[in-house]
Design a protein around this motif. Structure first.
Motif, mmCIF file in Angstrom:
data_model
loop_
_atom_site.group_PDB
_atom_site.id
_atom_site.type_symbol
_atom_site.label_atom_id
_atom_site.label_comp_id
_atom_site.label_asym_id
_atom_site.label_seq_id
_atom_site.Cartn_x
_atom_site.Cartn_y
_atom_site.Cartn_z
ATOM 1 N N PHE A 70 0.833 -1.203 0.000
ATOM 2 C CA PHE A 70 0.000 0.000 0.000
ATOM 3 C C PHE A 70 0.868 1.255 0.000
ATOM 4 C CE2 PHE A 70 -3.636 -2.545 0.568
ATOM 5 C CZ PHE A 70 -4.770 -1.749 0.523
ATOM 6 N N SER A 71 1.953 1.225 0.764
ATOM 7 C CA SER A 71 2.852 2.383 0.817
ATOM 8 C C SER A 71 3.436 2.690 -0.557
ATOM 9 C CB SER A 71 3.975 2.105 1.822
ATOM 10 O OG SER A 71 4.924 3.144 1.818
ATOM 11 N N ALA A 72 3.847 1.639 -1.272
ATOM 12 C CA ALA A 72 4.417 1.837 -2.608
ATOM 13 C C ALA A 72 3.385 2.412 -3.570
ATOM 14 C CB ALA A 72 4.964 0.515 -3.134
ATOM 15 N N VAL A 73 2.149 1.908 -3.498
ATOM 16 C CA VAL A 73 1.088 2.435 -4.368
ATOM 17 C C VAL A 73 0.754 3.879 -3.981
ATOM 18 C CG1 VAL A 73 -1.331 2.197 -5.036
ATOM 19 C CG2 VAL A 73 0.122 0.168 -4.869
ATOM 20 N N ALA A 74 0.692 4.145 -2.677
ATOM 21 C CA ALA A 74 0.360 5.502 -2.215
ATOM 22 C C ALA A 74 1.395 6.519 -2.692
ATOM 23 C CB ALA A 74 0.247 5.522 -0.689
ATOM 24 N N ALA B 150 -9.483 -6.987 9.176
ATOM 25 C CA ALA B 150 -10.120 -7.950 8.287
ATOM 26 C C ALA B 150 -10.683 -9.072 9.136
ATOM 27 C CB ALA B 150 -9.108 -8.496 7.291
ATOM 28 N N ILE B 151 -11.849 -9.584 8.748
ATOM 29 C CA ILE B 151 -12.509 -10.579 9.588
ATOM 30 C C ILE B 151 -11.893 -11.961 9.462
ATOM 31 C CG2 ILE B 151 -14.691 -9.321 9.587
ATOM 32 C CD1 ILE B 151 -15.750 -11.412 7.570
ATOM 33 N N ASP B 152 -10.896 -12.137 8.581
ATOM 34 C CA ASP B 152 -10.258 -13.453 8.494
ATOM 35 C C ASP B 152 -9.160 -13.629 9.537
ATOM 36 O OD1 ASP B 152 -8.584 -11.646 7.272
ATOM 37 O OD2 ASP B 152 -8.422 -12.734 5.376
ATOM 38 N N ASP B 153 -8.256 -12.647 9.661
ATOM 39 C CA ASP B 153 -7.180 -12.792 10.652
ATOM 40 C C ASP B 153 -7.342 -11.854 11.854
ATOM 41 O OD1 ASP B 153 -6.503 -10.318 9.601
ATOM 42 O OD2 ASP B 153 -4.709 -11.025 8.574
ATOM 43 N N ASP B 154 -8.249 -10.859 11.741
ATOM 44 C CA ASP B 154 -8.479 -9.907 12.845
ATOM 45 C C ASP B 154 -7.177 -9.257 13.330
ATOM 46 O OD1 ASP B 154 -11.243 -9.834 13.114
ATOM 47 O OD2 ASP B 154 -11.303 -11.625 14.353
ATOM 48 N N ALA B 155 -6.226 -9.046 12.412
ATOM 49 C CA ALA B 155 -4.925 -8.522 12.823
ATOM 50 C C ALA B 155 -5.009 -7.084 13.338
ATOM 51 C CB ALA B 155 -3.934 -8.616 11.666
ATOM 52 N N CYS B 156 -5.796 -6.253 12.664
ATOM 53 C CA CYS B 156 -5.962 -4.857 13.098
ATOM 54 C C CYS B 156 -4.607 -4.139 13.153
ATOM 55 C CB CYS B 156 -6.657 -4.830 14.464
ATOM 56 S SG CYS B 156 -7.278 -3.211 14.947
ATOM 57 N N GLN B 157 -3.791 -4.324 12.124
ATOM 58 C CA GLN B 157 -2.437 -3.765 12.126
ATOM 59 C C GLN B 157 -2.089 -2.952 10.879
ATOM 60 O OE1 GLN B 157 -0.079 -7.314 12.430
ATOM 61 N NE2 GLN B 157 -0.320 -7.500 14.638
ATOM 62 N N THR B 158 -2.694 -3.289 9.742
ATOM 63 C CA THR B 158 -2.215 -2.755 8.463
ATOM 64 C C THR B 158 -2.287 -1.235 8.396
ATOM 65 O OG1 THR B 158 -2.939 -4.802 7.392
ATOM 66 C CG2 THR B 158 -2.427 -2.938 5.970
ATOM 67 N N GLY B 159 -3.414 -0.648 8.826
ATOM 68 C CA GLY B 159 -3.553 0.805 8.767
ATOM 69 C C GLY B 159 -2.501 1.520 9.587
ATOM 70 N N GLN B 160 -2.256 1.015 10.794
ATOM 71 C CA GLN B 160 -1.264 1.641 11.660
ATOM 72 C C GLN B 160 0.145 1.488 11.108
ATOM 73 O OE1 GLN B 160 -3.811 -0.264 12.443
ATOM 74 N NE2 GLN B 160 -4.589 0.046 14.517
ATOM 75 N N MET B 161 0.445 0.305 10.553
ATOM 76 C CA MET B 161 1.770 0.101 9.954
ATOM 77 C C MET B 161 1.971 0.999 8.737
ATOM 78 S SD MET B 161 2.211 -4.027 10.145
ATOM 79 C CE MET B 161 2.701 -4.857 11.657
ATOM 80 N N LEU B 162 0.904 1.149 7.950
ATOM 81 C CA LEU B 162 0.984 2.018 6.767
ATOM 82 C C LEU B 162 1.244 3.461 7.178
ATOM 83 C CD1 LEU B 162 0.713 2.471 3.731
ATOM 84 C CD2 LEU B 162 -1.765 2.611 4.043
ATOM 85 N N ALA B 163 0.577 3.909 8.228
ATOM 86 C CA ALA B 163 0.807 5.280 8.717
ATOM 87 C C ALA B 163 2.260 5.464 9.136
ATOM 88 C CB ALA B 163 -0.131 5.571 9.886
ATOM 89 N N GLY B 164 2.835 4.427 9.769
ATOM 90 C CA GLY B 164 4.240 4.511 10.166
ATOM 91 C C GLY B 164 5.177 4.551 8.973
ATOM 92 N N LEU B 165 4.893 3.735 7.942
ATOM 93 C CA LEU B 165 5.753 3.697 6.762
ATOM 94 C C LEU B 165 5.712 5.016 5.989
ATOM 95 C CD1 LEU B 165 4.925 0.099 5.476
ATOM 96 C CD2 LEU B 165 7.094 0.855 6.465
ATOM 97 N N LEU B 166 4.516 5.606 5.893
ATOM 98 C CA LEU B 166 4.353 6.851 5.137
ATOM 99 C C LEU B 166 4.609 8.096 5.986
ATOM 100 C CD1 LEU B 166 1.122 5.997 3.098
ATOM 101 C CD2 LEU B 166 3.456 6.178 2.201
ATOM 102 N N ASP B 167 4.677 7.897 7.306
ATOM 103 C CA ASP B 167 4.796 9.018 8.244
ATOM 104 C C ASP B 167 3.607 9.975 8.110
ATOM 105 O OD1 ASP B 167 5.955 10.422 10.333
ATOM 106 O OD2 ASP B 167 7.164 11.687 9.017
ATOM 107 N N TYR B 168 2.400 9.362 8.012
ATOM 108 C CA TYR B 168 1.157 10.133 7.942
ATOM 109 C C TYR B 168 0.468 10.116 9.308
ATOM 110 C CZ TYR B 168 0.957 10.202 2.761
ATOM 111 O OH TYR B 168 1.203 10.422 1.427
ATOM 112 N N PRO B 169 -0.248 11.175 9.646
ATOM 113 C CA PRO B 169 -1.081 11.112 10.853
ATOM 114 C C PRO B 169 -2.216 10.115 10.643
ATOM 115 C CG PRO B 169 -1.532 13.113 9.618
ATOM 116 C CD PRO B 169 -0.348 12.474 8.959
ATOM 117 N N GLN B 170 -2.752 9.585 11.753
ATOM 118 C CA GLN B 170 -3.781 8.552 11.632
ATOM 119 C C GLN B 170 -4.865 8.725 12.678
ATOM 120 O OE1 GLN B 170 -2.440 4.585 12.984
ATOM 121 N NE2 GLN B 170 -0.515 5.568 13.575
ATOM 122 N N ALA B 171 -6.061 8.246 12.326
ATOM 123 C CA ALA B 171 -7.183 8.165 13.261
ATOM 124 C C ALA B 171 -7.781 6.777 13.081
ATOM 125 C CB ALA B 171 -8.219 9.248 12.971
ATOM 126 N N ASN B 172 -7.859 6.011 14.167
ATOM 127 C CA ASN B 172 -8.277 4.619 14.078
ATOM 128 C C ASN B 172 -9.612 4.375 14.771
ATOM 129 O OD1 ASN B 172 -5.840 3.613 12.720
ATOM 130 N ND2 ASN B 172 -4.818 4.172 14.620
#
Length: 254
Positions: free
Chosen positions: A106-110, A124-146
């Motif tokens: 996602f970071s590369a596409v963004a 996602a309801i398959d793995d319930d990881a709840c991590q991708t959005g936060q990791m993406l914010a860290g990679l892009l150095d964007y502010p986030q609201a979860n």
């Protein structure tokens, strides 16, 4: 303002999940799949922002999915709901994409698309990881609201009401920003037949991880997948005193 929306193909929420015979994952063969419900909320919110904001404020809504060839099905659903264009980062069937790998894709596409706002389901309801959005914010150095339950966009700022253990927390951040959606944000619309037909003509671009220079080799290893233990039947008690006695002497929680 361009909005990038994450979409994942998952086992349909109405399907009874079964562990495969090798106990390495859940059974997915011949099982109905659909768009992740939280991602459906994300697409709906992007479309509502375009409808709510002054005309021309939202220039484009781009849906993005990473996964095997059949992910194009959920991207067509997003297009039928109102997205303008779709991008599919295609990987071989049965490839495991852990949250950090998805965040890197996602970071590369963004970085190519340069969106003002990225909207993703909180999990996602398959793995319930709840991590991708936060990791993406860290990679892009964007502010986030979860865990966003209410969203307002104005003056190049995002104001979000986020669900926390104690109630609601208001978060304000400058765009570009990332938000992850919670259940109470909206109720997604049904795609109408005319829009489903129109979606077939909307552009769907295909990329590979190699195109984005992202290594998708998994760093995690699943040791074993098991069904949860069956819950024991409850019992009825005749009084508060009996309940307290059982909690103290049998359950040992007092």
């Amino acid at each position: 303002m361009k909005i990038l929306v994450g979409v994942k193909r998952v086992v349909d929420y109405a399907v009874k999940i079964r562990v495969n015979s090798a106990k390495t994952a859940v059974e997915t063969a011949n099982v109905k799949h659909s768009i992740n419900p939280f991602d459906e909320i994300a697409v709906e919110e992007a479309v509502r922002l375009r409808e709510k904001l002054p005309k021309g404020s939202v220039s484009e809504i781009v849906a993005l999915s990473c996964g095997p060839a059949k992910c194009s099905e959920v991207l067509r659903t997003a297009l039928a709901m109102g997205a303008d264009r779709a991008i599919h980062v295609e990987v071989p069937q049965n490839t495991t994409l852990e949250p950090l790998i998805v965040a890197k894709l996602f970071s590369a596409v963004a970085k190519k698309e340069n969106p003002s706002l990225i909207i993703m389901g909180k999990q996602a309801i398959d793995d319930d990881a709840c991590q991708t959005g936060q990791m993406l914010a860290g990679l892009l150095d964007y502010p986030q609201a979860n865990f966003v339950a209410k969203l307002d966009v104005a003056d190049n700022k995002v104001t979000a009401s986020c669900e926390i253990d104690g109630g609601l927390e208001t978060v304000e951040c400058e765009m570009p920003a990332i938000i992850t959606t919670d259940l109470r944000l909206n109720e997604p619309r049904y795609a109408t037949l005319p829009n489903i037909m129109k979606a077939k003509k909307k552009p769907l671009d295909k990329l590979t991880p190699a195109d984005l220079k992202v290594d998708i080799i998994s760093k995690l290893k699943v040791l074993k997948v098991e069904e949860p233990a069956k819950r024991k039947a409850g019992i009825m008690v005749g009084s508060v005193e009996e309940l307290i006695k059982k909690l103290r002497d049998e359950a040992k929680v007092l």
